[in-house]
Motif scaffolding. Structure first.
Motif, PDB file in Angstrom:
ATOM      1  N   LYS A  42       3.631  -6.975 -54.422  1.00  0.00           N
ATOM      2  CA  LYS A  42       4.551  -7.366 -55.183  1.00  0.00           C
ATOM      3  C   LYS A  42       5.957  -6.848 -54.672  1.00  0.00           C
ATOM      4  O   LYS A  42       7.197  -7.572 -54.612  1.00  0.00           O
ATOM      5  N   THR A  43       6.129  -5.354 -54.295  1.00  0.00           N
ATOM      6  CA  THR A  43       7.329  -5.009 -53.753  1.00  0.00           C
ATOM      7  C   THR A  43       7.774  -5.688 -52.466  1.00  0.00           C
ATOM      8  O   THR A  43       9.054  -6.057 -52.441  1.00  0.00           O
ATOM      9  N   THR A  44       6.821  -6.232 -51.885  1.00  0.00           N
ATOM     10  CA  THR A  44       7.132  -6.798 -50.412  1.00  0.00           C
ATOM     11  C   THR A  44       7.876  -8.096 -50.749  1.00  0.00           C
ATOM     12  O   THR A  44       8.666  -8.827 -50.366  1.00  0.00           O
ATOM     13  N   LEU A 158      13.506  -6.988 -60.629  1.00  0.00           N
ATOM     14  CA  LEU A 158      13.349  -5.656 -61.316  1.00  0.00           C
ATOM     15  C   LEU A 158      11.890  -5.140 -60.515  1.00  0.00           C
ATOM     16  O   LEU A 158      11.129  -5.625 -60.756  1.00  0.00           O
ATOM     17  N   ASP A 159      11.883  -4.185 -59.945  1.00  0.00           N
ATOM     18  CA  ASP A 159      10.684  -3.420 -59.337  1.00  0.00           C
ATOM     19  C   ASP A 159      10.091  -2.594 -60.158  1.00  0.00           C
ATOM     20  O   ASP A 159      10.554  -1.250 -60.051  1.00  0.00           O
ATOM     21  N   GLU A 160       8.952  -2.571 -61.071  1.00  0.00           N
ATOM     22  CA  GLU A 160       8.589  -1.599 -61.927  1.00  0.00           C
ATOM     23  C   GLU A 160       9.607  -0.894 -62.479  1.00  0.00           C
ATOM     24  O   GLU A 160       9.471   0.424 -62.484  1.00  0.00           O
ATOM     25  N   PRO A 161      10.525  -1.230 -63.179  1.00  0.00           N
ATOM     26  CA  PRO A 161      11.558  -0.606 -63.814  1.00  0.00           C
ATOM     27  C   PRO A 161      11.264   0.424 -64.823  1.00  0.00           C
ATOM     28  O   PRO A 161      11.734   1.469 -65.073  1.00  0.00           O
TER      29      PRO A 161
HETATM   30 MG    MG Z   1       5.340  -1.913 -55.463  1.00  0.00          MG
END
Ligand code: MG
Ligand code: ADP
Length: 369
Positions: A42-44, A158-161
């Motif tokens: 996901k982050t990638t 938004l990354d796991e905010p």
């Molecule tokens: Mg991640």
């Protein structure tokens, strides 16, 4: 044109693939969520859209333009990370203003006007002179959101905010994020490992496993018509029962343990559990039946309709454990050596031997693994 598109994007770290052939199109103004377990990529995916990672193959388009070679600060995306990443010795106002280091505020506003406007939008008016350590986790994340929005980006990432916040605050703040996204009508790509969060606030959801897409669709479709076994298990509670197609005219699936053609004869005589299924043309094929706990109901009178050609399927099961959820009971039953989870809004907890009933139309068939 889509606002953001990935075209067969692959990214590897030290020859280990993190994303494989991922293709996605996100529409203008859409709230699009990437959901999957930790380490699935996901982050990638977000970092690749933002320009912090370069695809090994494939391409990223923003606003219809291939952004290969465009540095992150020129992609007009705003990012909020999981750890707030505010500057501890800057005030709230200074932290928000930092979002304007590469671009002037939109609409000819001054930096001061823009910061004030964002603090109002995020209900942080009057907190501008505080430092981050004087704020709660939820307030810090609002500041991080204000900073990302300050330059008026085309796309918000938004990354796991919310993942560092406690459950109640997480549920409150996800609604705040959704409201602000709708108010600004900003294309948003949201990352979470929490499937219920993904279903709750998204226009569309992409379920990722192990660097590839399992399913993309509106939350209702992901929940009601899971395309793969992974999605059926990852999203919501589910009962997965392995079965075998025992006849094709009309098509029916046997759920009997060790079922299959050997059972077909008895089934034809009315014993055994078979379920009508649409669109299966080959007998002996293994399939998995997915039934949501709320699609199973506990019926009072135990009249059995096993193998009936129409109407509900009934199963005789034993109650093992009951969890009281406030608005429902989660009832763990055993049926023929298999666990079945049932959700019921009955007033009293069920016990002993019960008859479970479900409409075959509420079941989804998946290819067996
Ligand atoms: Mg991640
Ligand atoms: P998620 O955000 O879904 O938890 P990530 O995108 O962070 O997953 O990671 C996907 C995979 O890529 C994981 O196996 C992770 O260990 C690996 N990975 C991510 N970033 C790096 C990196 N900079 N170097 C090496 N491996 C990485």
């Amino acid at each position: 044109v889509s606002d953001v598109a990935l075209r067969e994007v692959s990214v590897a770290f030290d020859d280990v693939p993190a994303l494989e052939d991922v293709s996605l199109s996100i529409e203008t103004g859409e709230f699009f969520t990437l959901v999957g377990p930790s380490g699935c990529g996901k982050t990638t995916t977000l970092r690749t859209i933002a320009g912090f990672e370069t695809p090994d193959s494939g391409r990223v388009e923003i606003g219809g333009e291939d952004v290969a070679g465009v540095p992150p600060e020129n992609r007009h995306v705003g990012i909020v990370f999981q750890n707030y990443a505010l500057f501890p010795h800057m005030t709230v106002r200074e932290n928000v203003a930092y979002g304007l280091r590469y671009r002037d505020p939109p609409d000819g506003k001054s930096t001061g006007e823009r910061v004030t406007e964002l603090l109002e939008l995020l209900d942080m008016k009057g907190m501008g002179d505080r430092e981050p350590e004087e704020l709660s986790g939820g307030q810090q994340q609002r500041v991080a959101l204000a900073r990302a929005l300050a330059p008026g980006p085309d796309v918000l990432l938004l990354d796991e905010p919310l993942s560092a916040l406690d459950a109640r605050l997480r549920e409150r703040l996800r609604v705040v994020i959704r409201e602000i996204q709708q108010e600004l009508d900003i294309t948003t790509i949201y990352v979470t490992h929490d499937q219920s969060e993904a279903l709750a606030i998204s226009d569309r959801v992409a379920v990722i496993a192990d660097g590839h897409l399992e399913q993309v669709g509106p939350p209702e479709a992901i929940y009601r018509e899971p395309a793969t076994r992974f999605v059926a298990e990852f999203v919501g509670d589910n009962n997965l029962l392995d079965g075998v197609v025992v006849s094709t005219d009309p098509p029916r699936v046997s759920l009997d343990p060790g079922g299959g053609l050997a059972e077909a004869t008895t089934t034809a005589h009315g014993s055994g559990t078979t379920i009508p299924v649409d669109g299966v043309s080959d007998t002996n094929r293994e399939v998995t039946l997915s039934i949501r706990p709320e699609s199973l109901s506990i019926v009072e009178d135990g009249s059995s309709r096993l193998g009936g050609s129409n109407g509900p399927i009934t199963l005789s099961a034993t109650v093992e454990t009951v969890e009281f959820m406030g608005d429902a009971y989660r009832v763990h039953c055993e049926w023929q050596g298999r666990e079945l989870l049932v959700k019921t809004d009955a007033d009293e907890p069920p016990s002993g031997t019960v008859t479970l009933s479900f409409d075959p139309e509420s079941a989804t068939f998946l290819e067996a693994p």
